[in-house]
Design a protein around this motif. Structure first.
Motif, PDB file in Angstrom:
ATOM      1  N   ILE A   9       0.854  -1.192   0.000  1.00 34.78           N
ATOM      2  CA  ILE A   9       0.000   0.000   0.000  1.00 34.78           C
ATOM      3  C   ILE A   9       0.891   1.244   0.000  1.00 34.78           C
ATOM      4  O   ILE A   9       1.855   1.309   0.777  1.00 34.78           O
ATOM      5  N   PRO A  10       0.592   2.253  -0.824  1.00 34.45           N
ATOM      6  CA  PRO A  10       1.417   3.464  -0.831  1.00 34.45           C
ATOM      7  C   PRO A  10       1.256   4.282   0.453  1.00 34.45           C
ATOM      8  O   PRO A  10       0.213   4.220   1.111  1.00 34.45           O
ATOM      9  N   ALA A  11       2.281   5.018   0.779  1.00 38.82           N
ATOM     10  CA  ALA A  11       2.222   5.898   1.947  1.00 38.82           C
ATOM     11  C   ALA A  11       1.225   7.020   1.675  1.00 38.82           C
ATOM     12  O   ALA A  11       1.191   7.588   0.581  1.00 38.82           O
ATOM     13  N   ALA A  12       0.409   7.313   2.667  1.00 40.23           N
ATOM     14  CA  ALA A  12      -0.598   8.371   2.524  1.00 40.23           C
ATOM     15  C   ALA A  12      -1.064   8.807   3.907  1.00 40.23           C
ATOM     16  O   ALA A  12      -0.855   8.109   4.901  1.00 40.23           O
ATOM     17  N   ARG A  13      -1.724   9.952   3.936  1.00 43.17           N
ATOM     18  CA  ARG A  13      -2.356  10.450   5.153  1.00 43.17           C
ATOM     19  C   ARG A  13      -3.817  10.723   4.833  1.00 43.17           C
ATOM     20  O   ARG A  13      -4.127  11.313   3.805  1.00 43.17           O
ATOM     21  N   PHE A  14      -4.677  10.264   5.718  1.00 43.39           N
ATOM     22  CA  PHE A  14      -6.115  10.420   5.552  1.00 43.39           C
ATOM     23  C   PHE A  14      -6.644  11.358   6.624  1.00 43.39           C
ATOM     24  O   PHE A  14      -6.090  11.438   7.718  1.00 43.39           O
ATOM     25  N   LYS A  15      -7.743  11.999   6.327  1.00 43.52           N
ATOM     26  CA  LYS A  15      -8.411  12.870   7.289  1.00 43.52           C
ATOM     27  C   LYS A  15      -9.610  12.114   7.858  1.00 43.52           C
ATOM     28  O   LYS A  15     -10.266  11.334   7.161  1.00 43.52           O
ATOM     29  N   GLN A  16      -9.876  12.393   9.140  1.00 41.34           N
ATOM     30  CA  GLN A  16     -11.061  11.821   9.772  1.00 41.34           C
ATOM     31  C   GLN A  16     -11.535  12.742  10.880  1.00 41.34           C
ATOM     32  O   GLN A  16     -10.749  13.486  11.461  1.00 41.34           O
ATOM     33  N   LEU A  17     -12.795  12.671  11.160  1.00 46.58           N
ATOM     34  CA  LEU A  17     -13.376  13.429  12.258  1.00 46.58           C
ATOM     35  C   LEU A  17     -13.509  12.485  13.437  1.00 46.58           C
ATOM     36  O   LEU A  17     -14.068  11.397  13.314  1.00 46.58           O
ATOM     37  N   THR A  18     -12.936  12.880  14.566  1.00 49.90           N
ATOM     38  CA  THR A  18     -12.982  12.058  15.775  1.00 49.90           C
ATOM     39  C   THR A  18     -13.648  12.849  16.889  1.00 49.90           C
ATOM     40  O   THR A  18     -13.985  14.030  16.711  1.00 49.90           O
ATOM     41  N   ALA A  19     -13.799  12.238  18.046  1.00 48.05           N
ATOM     42  CA  ALA A  19     -14.367  12.929  19.200  1.00 48.05           C
ATOM     43  C   ALA A  19     -13.526  14.146  19.590  1.00 48.05           C
ATOM     44  O   ALA A  19     -14.040  15.121  20.142  1.00 48.05           O
ATOM     45  N   GLU A  20     -12.233  14.098  19.273  1.00 49.32           N
ATOM     46  CA  GLU A  20     -11.326  15.206  19.586  1.00 49.32           C
ATOM     47  C   GLU A  20     -11.307  16.264  18.485  1.00 49.32           C
ATOM     48  O   GLU A  20     -10.640  17.286  18.610  1.00 49.32           O
ATOM     49  N   GLY A  21     -11.981  16.026  17.380  1.00 49.22           N
ATOM     50  CA  GLY A  21     -12.006  16.968  16.266  1.00 49.22           C
ATOM     51  C   GLY A  21     -11.360  16.384  15.030  1.00 49.22           C
ATOM     52  O   GLY A  21     -11.238  15.172  14.876  1.00 49.22           O
ATOM     53  N   LEU A  22     -10.901  17.267  14.160  1.00 51.54           N
ATOM     54  CA  LEU A  22     -10.296  16.855  12.907  1.00 51.54           C
ATOM     55  C   LEU A  22      -8.936  16.227  13.165  1.00 51.54           C
ATOM     56  O   LEU A  22      -8.109  16.783  13.883  1.00 51.54           O
ATOM     57  N   GLY A  23      -8.732  15.041  12.591  1.00 55.13           N
ATOM     58  CA  GLY A  23      -7.470  14.345  12.790  1.00 55.13           C
ATOM     59  C   GLY A  23      -6.955  13.723  11.517  1.00 55.13           C
ATOM     60  O   GLY A  23      -7.627  13.740  10.479  1.00 55.13           O
ATOM     61  N   ASP A  70     -10.113  10.639   1.693  1.00 54.42           N
ATOM     62  CA  ASP A  70      -8.924  10.818   0.859  1.00 54.42           C
ATOM     63  C   ASP A  70      -9.111  12.206   0.237  1.00 54.42           C
ATOM     64  O   ASP A  70      -9.381  12.355  -0.940  1.00 54.42           O
ATOM     65  N   TRP A  71      -9.007  13.202   1.065  1.00 60.26           N
ATOM     66  CA  TRP A  71      -9.431  14.569   0.781  1.00 60.26           C
ATOM     67  C   TRP A  71      -8.842  15.167  -0.493  1.00 60.26           C
ATOM     68  O   TRP A  71      -9.486  15.955  -1.167  1.00 60.26           O
ATOM     69  N   ASP A  72      -7.622  14.804  -0.867  1.00 62.54           N
ATOM     70  CA  ASP A  72      -7.004  15.361  -2.070  1.00 62.54           C
ATOM     71  C   ASP A  72      -6.829  14.308  -3.168  1.00 62.54           C
ATOM     72  O   ASP A  72      -6.164  14.554  -4.166  1.00 62.54           O
ATOM     73  N   ALA A  73      -7.397  13.135  -2.976  1.00 62.74           N
ATOM     74  CA  ALA A  73      -7.305  11.998  -3.904  1.00 62.74           C
ATOM     75  C   ALA A  73      -5.877  11.475  -4.034  1.00 62.74           C
ATOM     76  O   ALA A  73      -5.580  10.692  -4.920  1.00 62.74           O
ATOM     77  N   GLY A  74      -4.988  11.874  -3.134  1.00 64.60           N
ATOM     78  CA  GLY A  74      -3.594  11.458  -3.206  1.00 64.60           C
ATOM     79  C   GLY A  74      -3.397   9.955  -3.135  1.00 64.60           C
ATOM     80  O   GLY A  74      -2.644   9.386  -3.922  1.00 64.60           O
ATOM     81  N   PHE A  75      -4.063   9.310  -2.200  1.00 64.09           N
ATOM     82  CA  PHE A  75      -3.956   7.862  -2.032  1.00 64.09           C
ATOM     83  C   PHE A  75      -4.561   7.143  -3.240  1.00 64.09           C
ATOM     84  O   PHE A  75      -3.962   6.232  -3.815  1.00 64.09           O
ATOM     85  N   THR A  76      -5.740   7.577  -3.619  1.00 65.67           N
ATOM     86  CA  THR A  76      -6.447   6.967  -4.740  1.00 65.67           C
ATOM     87  C   THR A  76      -5.632   7.081  -6.025  1.00 65.67           C
ATOM     88  O   THR A  76      -5.509   6.117  -6.785  1.00 65.67           O
ATOM     89  N   LYS A  77      -5.040   8.244  -6.257  1.00 64.77           N
ATOM     90  CA  LYS A  77      -4.199   8.441  -7.445  1.00 64.77           C
ATOM     91  C   LYS A  77      -2.940   7.586  -7.360  1.00 64.77           C
ATOM     92  O   LYS A  77      -2.520   6.998  -8.360  1.00 64.77           O
ATOM     93  N   ALA A  78      -2.320   7.510  -6.177  1.00 67.29           N
ATOM     94  CA  ALA A  78      -1.095   6.715  -6.014  1.00 67.29           C
ATOM     95  C   ALA A  78      -1.355   5.237  -6.312  1.00 67.29           C
ATOM     96  O   ALA A  78      -0.459   4.523  -6.750  1.00 67.29           O
TER      97      ALA A  78
END
Length: 161
Positions: free
Chosen positions: A9-23, A101-109
């Motif tokens: 799997i390619p390296a990537a960072r994903f966004k998620q909303l948690t109880a603590e906020g945006l992570g 995958d907010w910027d489609a980076g993972f999907t494109k990779a």
């Protein structure tokens, strides 16, 4: 060229909303040393995704996890606020992790992006599901037409054995 069985799997960072906020969460955190089923939808709140794809995985979450899967992830090229709200509306909390995958980076990779601008959606992910073992793709099922067949939860349960 798209990712295939046996690839890491390619390296990537994903966004998620948690109880603590945006992570954020990294692909390494998600996949290292774990068995994960990840499925991708072209868009939250779109008809097929909302009527079939996400609900199928929510309904079958226990059966999938009973086959040795640590986590089920729903991925879409959307923002984390949309993903969290959509997941909550479908009862995904505690069953399916909703990631953006907010910027489609993972999907494109992975080579699994598509331009569906004609439908007003822009660059999105193809509809697919995969099983990832310790960061390596063990199975990959990409939909060729419309609808949910090989990327759906019922197919996943059967394929897991």
């Amino acid at each position: 060229m798209s990712i295939k069985v046996g690839d890491k799997i390619p390296a990537a960072r994903f966004k998620q909303l948690t109880a603590e906020g945006l992570g954020e969460v990294s692909s390494e955190e998600l996949f290292a040393g774990r068995s994960v089923v990840l499925f991708s939808v072209p868009g939250a709140y779109t008809p097929t995704c909302s009527k079939e794809h996400l609900p199928g995985f929510v309904e079958n979450a226990e059966a999938i996890k009973a086959k040795g899967v640590d986590e089920i992830i729903c991925l879409s090229v959307n923002d984390p606020f949309v993903m969290q709200a959509w997941g909550s509306e479908h009862g995904a909390d505690g069953k399916v992790r909703m990631l953006a995958d907010w910027d489609a980076g993972f999907t494109k990779a992975m080579g699994l992006d598509q331009d569906i601008g004609a439908a007003g959606l822009g660059v999105r992910g193809k509809r697919f599901s995969m099983r990832v073992e310790d960061g390596v793709v063990e199975s990959l099922d990409i939909e060729e037409g419309k609808g949910v067949t090989v990327s759906g939860a019922a197919y996943c349960v059967n394929a897991l054995g």
